[in-house]
Design an enzyme around this catalytic site. Structure first.
Site, mmCIF file in Angstrom:
data_model
loop_
_atom_site.group_PDB
_atom_site.id
_atom_site.type_symbol
_atom_site.label_atom_id
_atom_site.label_comp_id
_atom_site.label_asym_id
_atom_site.label_seq_id
_atom_site.Cartn_x
_atom_site.Cartn_y
_atom_site.Cartn_z
ATOM 1 C CG ASP A 64 64.466 54.087 -3.781
ATOM 2 O OD1 ASP A 64 64.806 53.257 -3.838
ATOM 3 O OD2 ASP A 64 63.631 53.534 -3.440
ATOM 4 C CB CYS A 112 62.582 63.264 24.735
ATOM 5 S SG CYS A 112 63.725 62.302 23.673
ATOM 6 C CG HIS A 165 68.626 47.221 4.226
ATOM 7 N ND1 HIS A 165 69.443 47.335 3.634
ATOM 8 C CD2 HIS A 165 68.229 46.305 5.006
ATOM 9 C CE1 HIS A 165 70.388 46.011 3.018
ATOM 10 N NE2 HIS A 165 69.478 45.186 4.279
#
Ligand code: APR
Length: 266
Positions: free
Chosen positions: A113, A158, A128
């Site tokens: 967060d 792309c 994480h």
């Protein structure tokens, strides 16, 4: 006679922190709970409302990129709308207190967060990843998820699908970040495990590694985590209440406040 209620932590923890050359911390979703960010496994947690299998893994993403991108956009909007709380700020103050005395400090968070960085933590690794960053799954170019898209958001370079920079179930943690967190745990004199259920490895193994290497390990959590029986001290309370009291206990009358204000005590 009403007995004044003392702090929920021991004098030993305060003394060990005062004597520590190296302090390391692991945080989980619990430290952001008092900012209004839902945890994962509490009764009102995210995994009570959504199934991680449907949202937090590559297969789910490829099967339904719009759903998964939308869920992360919802979580990103939520965290951009809240503020760091006293627990986040106390860990930033603890970092300043330890480093001002020439000590080593590292905060490893499982949270995505961004609230620790916003609270001022600098010696920080995000095990994480982060909700606030996105990249293309084909060319890895950084992407801007805020761009408006009809259907799945794709890479402007792309055309590949855009995903959040978070570690999904079954994926490897960022190698350098985890190696730093492991080394800090192995060398720590004091290790704080704050607001994590300690059920997701390898992050959950860090406090155990610290304990095995001789650190004094304290867990800060209103309820016992999965490793509660294997830490040196269980501090029963919320991050927003315990951590400021713990940092204040270190600084005594002036120390930490003087540090925090950045000025002198005069
Ligand atoms: N202060 C401190 N701890 C709290 C507070 C609070 N105010 N509120 C709740 N907690 C505790 C809960 O008791 C619980 O032990 O925080 C913990 C939250 O546990 P989880 O919801 O399992 O979150 P976490 O441990 O961070 O999950 C680890 O699992 O789903 C994955 O990738 C996700 O990083 C996450 C990982």
């Amino acid at each position: 006679m009403h007995q004044p209620v003392g702090p929920p932590f021991s004098d030993t923890l305060v003394r060990r922190l005062r004597e520590a050359d190296r302090v390391a911390v692991l945080t989980g979703a619990g430290i952001s709970a008092e900012s209004g960010v839902p945890t994962f496994r509490d009764p009102d947690g995210l995994w009570q409302r959504f199934r991680p299998e449907e949202l937090a893994n590559v297969e789910a993403f490829l099967a339904n990129p719009t759903l998964v991108q939308g869920w992360y956009a919802h979580r990103r909007a939520l965290v951009e709308d809240v503020e760091p709380n006293a627990g986040h700020r106390a860990l930033a103050a603890l970092e300043r207190w330890v480093t001002a005395r020439g000590g080593d400090f590292l905060l490893a968070t499982q949270n995505v967060d961004g609230l620790h960085a916003r609270a001022g933590s600098e010696r920080l690794v995000e095990l994480h990843g982060s909700l606030l960053r996105s990249h293309c799954i084909d060319c890895a170019a950084e992407a801007d998820e805020s761009a408006d898209a009809r259907g799945p958001l794709t890479c402007q370079a792309c055309g590949g699908l855009v995903r959040p920079d978070v570690v999904w179930f079954g994926e490897q943690l960022p190698e350098a970040a985890f190696a730093q967190a492991e080394q800090a745990a192995a060398l720590a004199d004091v290790y704080l495990s704050v607001g994590t259920s300690a059920v997701v490895y390898p992050a959950a193994g860090l406090p155990l590694l610290a304990r095995q290497a001789g650190a004094y390990v304290a867990e800060v959590n209103p309820t016992p985590s999965d490793i509660a029986g294997r830490v040196s001290e269980q501090v029963r309370g919320t991050a927003g209440e315990v951590l400021p009291a713990l940092v204040a206990a270190l600084g005594g009358a002036s120390g930490i406040r003087g540090q925090e204000s950045g000025g002198n005590d005069g």
